[in-house]
Design a protein around this motif. Structure first.
Motif, PDB file in Angstrom:
ATOM      1  N   SER A 267       5.831   7.701   0.172  1.00  0.00           N
ATOM      2  CA  SER A 267       4.438   7.146   0.260  1.00  0.00           C
ATOM      3  C   SER A 267       4.207   9.005   0.669  1.00  0.00           C
ATOM      4  O   SER A 267       5.063   9.270   1.279  1.00  0.00           O
ATOM      5  CB  SER A 267       4.735   6.709   1.455  1.00  0.00           C
ATOM      6  OG  SER A 267       3.308   6.910   2.112  1.00  0.00           O
ATOM      7  N   PRO A 268       3.022   9.424   0.347  1.00  0.00           N
ATOM      8  CA  PRO A 268       2.103   8.692  -0.430  1.00  0.00           C
ATOM      9  C   PRO A 268       2.124   8.348  -1.269  1.00  0.00           C
ATOM     10  O   PRO A 268       0.817   8.044  -2.989  1.00  0.00           O
ATOM     11  CB  PRO A 268       0.875   9.421  -0.134  1.00  0.00           C
ATOM     12  CG  PRO A 268       1.356  11.439  -0.254  1.00  0.00           C
ATOM     13  CD  PRO A 268       2.933  10.693   0.201  1.00  0.00           C
ATOM     14  N   ASP A 269       2.973   8.938  -2.397  1.00  0.00           N
ATOM     15  CA  ASP A 269       2.947   8.832  -3.890  1.00  0.00           C
ATOM     16  C   ASP A 269       4.117   8.451  -4.100  1.00  0.00           C
ATOM     17  O   ASP A 269       5.156   8.142  -2.941  1.00  0.00           O
ATOM     18  CB  ASP A 269       2.019   9.529  -4.763  1.00  0.00           C
ATOM     19  CG  ASP A 269       3.264  11.060  -4.731  1.00  0.00           C
ATOM     20  OD1 ASP A 269       3.650  10.843  -4.935  1.00  0.00           O
ATOM     21  OD2 ASP A 269       1.956  11.673  -4.386  1.00  0.00           O
ATOM     22  N   GLU A 270       5.158   7.804  -5.446  1.00  0.00           N
ATOM     23  CA  GLU A 270       6.106   7.974  -5.931  1.00  0.00           C
ATOM     24  C   GLU A 270       7.311   8.856  -6.182  1.00  0.00           C
ATOM     25  O   GLU A 270       8.000   8.576  -6.337  1.00  0.00           O
ATOM     26  CB  GLU A 270       6.168   6.544  -7.742  1.00  0.00           C
ATOM     27  CG  GLU A 270       5.767   5.596  -6.986  1.00  0.00           C
ATOM     28  CD  GLU A 270       6.630   4.600  -6.084  1.00  0.00           C
ATOM     29  OE1 GLU A 270       8.061   4.407  -6.066  1.00  0.00           O
ATOM     30  OE2 GLU A 270       6.078   3.614  -5.732  1.00  0.00           O
TER      31      GLU A 270
ATOM     32  N   ARG B 104       2.342  -1.919   8.198  1.00  0.00           N
ATOM     33  CA  ARG B 104       2.581  -0.802   6.759  1.00  0.00           C
ATOM     34  C   ARG B 104       3.487  -0.144   7.077  1.00  0.00           C
ATOM     35  O   ARG B 104       2.248   0.891   6.447  1.00  0.00           O
ATOM     36  CB  ARG B 104       1.417  -1.330   6.074  1.00  0.00           C
ATOM     37  CG  ARG B 104       0.582  -2.848   6.281  1.00  0.00           C
ATOM     38  CD  ARG B 104       0.164  -3.145   4.977  1.00  0.00           C
ATOM     39  NE  ARG B 104       0.336  -2.641   3.781  1.00  0.00           N
ATOM     40  CZ  ARG B 104      -0.581  -3.022   2.512  1.00  0.00           C
ATOM     41  NH1 ARG B 104      -1.895  -3.028   2.485  1.00  0.00           N
ATOM     42  NH2 ARG B 104       0.493  -2.770   1.193  1.00  0.00           N
ATOM     43  N   PRO B 105       4.040   0.319   7.758  1.00  0.00           N
ATOM     44  CA  PRO B 105       4.624   1.357   6.979  1.00  0.00           C
ATOM     45  C   PRO B 105       5.695   1.519   5.711  1.00  0.00           C
ATOM     46  O   PRO B 105       5.582   3.058   5.067  1.00  0.00           O
ATOM     47  CB  PRO B 105       5.812   1.682   8.248  1.00  0.00           C
ATOM     48  CG  PRO B 105       6.186   0.087   8.666  1.00  0.00           C
ATOM     49  CD  PRO B 105       5.061  -0.630   8.306  1.00  0.00           C
ATOM     50  N   TYR B 106       5.748   0.588   5.299  1.00  0.00           N
ATOM     51  CA  TYR B 106       5.969   0.506   3.981  1.00  0.00           C
ATOM     52  C   TYR B 106       5.624  -0.586   3.170  1.00  0.00           C
ATOM     53  O   TYR B 106       5.117  -1.973   4.267  1.00  0.00           O
ATOM     54  CB  TYR B 106       7.205   0.688   3.568  1.00  0.00           C
ATOM     55  CG  TYR B 106       8.163  -0.672   4.116  1.00  0.00           C
ATOM     56  CD1 TYR B 106       8.383  -2.400   3.864  1.00  0.00           C
ATOM     57  CD2 TYR B 106       8.902  -0.866   5.866  1.00  0.00           C
ATOM     58  CE1 TYR B 106       8.864  -2.700   5.010  1.00  0.00           C
ATOM     59  CE2 TYR B 106       9.317  -1.615   6.656  1.00  0.00           C
ATOM     60  CZ  TYR B 106       8.847  -3.012   5.884  1.00  0.00           C
ATOM     61  OH  TYR B 106      10.372  -3.996   7.090  1.00  0.00           O
ATOM     62  N   SER B 107       5.222  -0.899   1.798  1.00  0.00           N
ATOM     63  CA  SER B 107       5.649  -2.267   0.968  1.00  0.00           C
ATOM     64  C   SER B 107       6.081  -2.706  -0.163  1.00  0.00           C
ATOM     65  O   SER B 107       7.317  -1.752  -0.534  1.00  0.00           O
ATOM     66  CB  SER B 107       4.028  -2.010   0.205  1.00  0.00           C
ATOM     67  OG  SER B 107       2.814  -1.335   1.048  1.00  0.00           O
TER      68      SER B 107
END
Length: 497
Positions: free
Chosen positions: A217-220, A164-167
């Motif tokens: 990540s960790p936020d937008e 899960r390096p990205y979603s």
């Protein structure tokens, strides 16, 4: 009613029920219960007929009976597989990690179906599974070589889903320069939507080998930096204060953490100023940079500061001083000329607006205009930054930020409407006021200017409404505003039939 007791009929009914539940039902719990009940019923029917699905015993007495026994055993193994898979879908859950849960469920379901298929081969067709596996190993090697690229993508997809390096929804940047927002990820590839709204499909094997930066990540939020070189016609602290004011005027820059101004290398003629701020998401980076560059140009022009550039020889090229002139009338002339609604005026017509222009200064934090007031003048920001806020109960909603060259008060002066919010100075602000007399003289000379002003104001009101309310006004609104302007200033109404 005798046919109801016929085992062939019972087998067909149960097989049809399995298919119907598997294809039509949507609730996981209902599917599991139905599959369990049907599998138990199927087992009871087979045992009653003396059929052991897990036995390799053959029934040679009659072709049709042999076919029935084989079909019954195959149906039993398939029904058992469906029951086990439905239990996996219902009970195997990864809290907060649906992608990993779905992946593990698919893998276990695949193993169950493979096991059911091998059982059917062994117990229905009486084929030695060991020999089949040994033979299929050679076939698997051949297929593996032929499907090497595809299998690489599949296993890379498994690794990416587990790591899960990205979603979906994240903005990622690859070392190849490809970047975009993830819109879909599957076993074979990952789909990105880039800044130009094009779909980019990247094989998982290529993605797994790439250096990947997840900007969501960790936020937008995402950081933005800009660097400009300014001529040192003022002290470094004064230059820093100007750029602090510039960052106050940005509508896309986040206020927490606060934007930062850093003074860098300085020589005898110039100093480097570095700006750093954050935006809500990576998709706003380009718009935020464009907005900031526009603000830099407008504020430096208003403050009389100039940019400087370097050439390859490192010799400094000094830009001609950015002065608007020595006389106040020249400053007024250029400031009003920059307003879109007055861009078409000739120089002699522009003088009508600047003859009785008045100047007002407001300290930081001062209220320039209250909410709900009908302004009698058109006010143009010459220096500083002001904010437009609407009071709604105990809350304050920010509607806009005004920088040099922006204007307000047009609702009251040109449309007889109230201001939507109160206007407050975020920094020391200088404002020039254009009276109704000056605008009336211009409109009497050029009544058609009402249409141009109406179109400009309609576009501005539409943009503000779209940002704050998400609404768009009808296409005829410019004509309505122009009609209102003609009424207020007692101008001739054109015949639009």
């Amino acid at each position: 009613m005798v046919y109801i007791l016929d085992p062939i009929f019972q087998l067909l009914v149960l097989a049809g029920a399995f298919a119907a539940v598997h294809l039509l039902a949507s609730s996981k719990s209902f599917i599991f219960i139905a599959h369990t009940v049907l599998f138990a019923s199927l087992t009871a029917v087979l045992i009653a007929q003396g059929i052991e699905p897990y036995s390799t015993a053959q029934h040679p007495d009659g072709t049709w009976k042999t076919v029935f026994y084989g079909a019954a055993k195959a149906t039993w193994w398939i029904g058992g597989a469906l029951m086990l898979v439905s239990s996996v879908r219902l009970f195997l859950i990864f809290e907060g990690r649906p992608r990993e849960g779905r992946l593990v469920q698919d893998l276990i379901a695949g193993l169950i179906y493979i096991g059911a298929s091998l059982s059917i081969i062994a117990y229905v067709f009486n084929v030695p599974v060991g020999t089949l596996i040994a033979t299929s190993g050679v076939v698997a090697v051949i297929l593996g070589l032929a499907l090497q690229s595809t299998l690489s993508d599949v296993f890379s997809g498994v690794a990416l889903n587990l790591g899960r390096p990205y979603s979906v929804g994240d903005w990622i940047v690859l070392d190849t320069g490809v970047q975009g927002r993830v819109v879909e990820t599957n076993w074979r590839a990952t789909h990105l939507l880039n800044a130009t709204n094009d779909l980019v499909v990247i094989p998982n094997s290529a993605l797994a080998k790439s250096l990947l930066v997840n900007q969501s990540s960790p936020d937008e939020t995402h950081g933005v930096t800009l660097s400009v070189r300014v001529l040192t016609t003022r002290t470094p602290m004064q230059i820093q204060q100007v750029f602090d004011t510039i960052l106050l005027g940005g509508k896309r820059a986040l206020r927490d953490p606060p934007p930062l101004v850093t003074l860098g290398e300085m020589d005898g003629q110039s100093i480097i100023v570095e700006l750093a701020f954050r935006v809500a998401d990576a998709g706003q980076i380009i718009a935020a940079k464009n907005e900031t560059l526009d603000l830099i140009f407008r504020h430096l022009r208003a403050e009389g500061l100039d940019l400087a550039t370097n050439v390859l020889s490192n010799d400094l090229i000094q830009v001609a001083p950015n002065k608007l002139g020595n006389a106040n009338t020249t400053v007024h002339h250029e400031l009003i000329r920059a307003l879109p609604m007055f861009a078409a005026l000739a120089d002699d017509e522009l003088k009508f607006l600047t003859e009785d222009l008045s100047k007002r200064n407001y300290p930081r934090g001062a209220e320039i205009m209250p909410q709900g007031k009908k302004s009698p003048t058109l006010m143009v920001i010459a220096q500083g930054v002001a904010v437009v806020e609407r009071e709604s109960g105990d809350a304050k909603i920010e509607l806009n930020r005004l920088s040099p060259g922006d204007f307000f008060g047009e609702r009251g002066l040109l449309m007889g409407a109230e201001e939507p919010g109160f206007i407050r100075a975020l920094s020391p602000v200088t404002v020039y006021e254009i009276s109704s007399n000056g605008i009336a003289r211009v409109l009497r000379e050029r009544a058609d200017l009402a249409d141009e002003i109406g179109a400009t104001l309609a576009a501005r009101l539409n943009a503000e409404a779209a940002l704050s309310e998400g609404t768009v006004f009808p296409a005829h609104r410019p004509l309505t505003i122009a009609h209102r302007i003609r009424q207020l200033f007692q101008l001739h109404q054109p015949d639009r039939r």
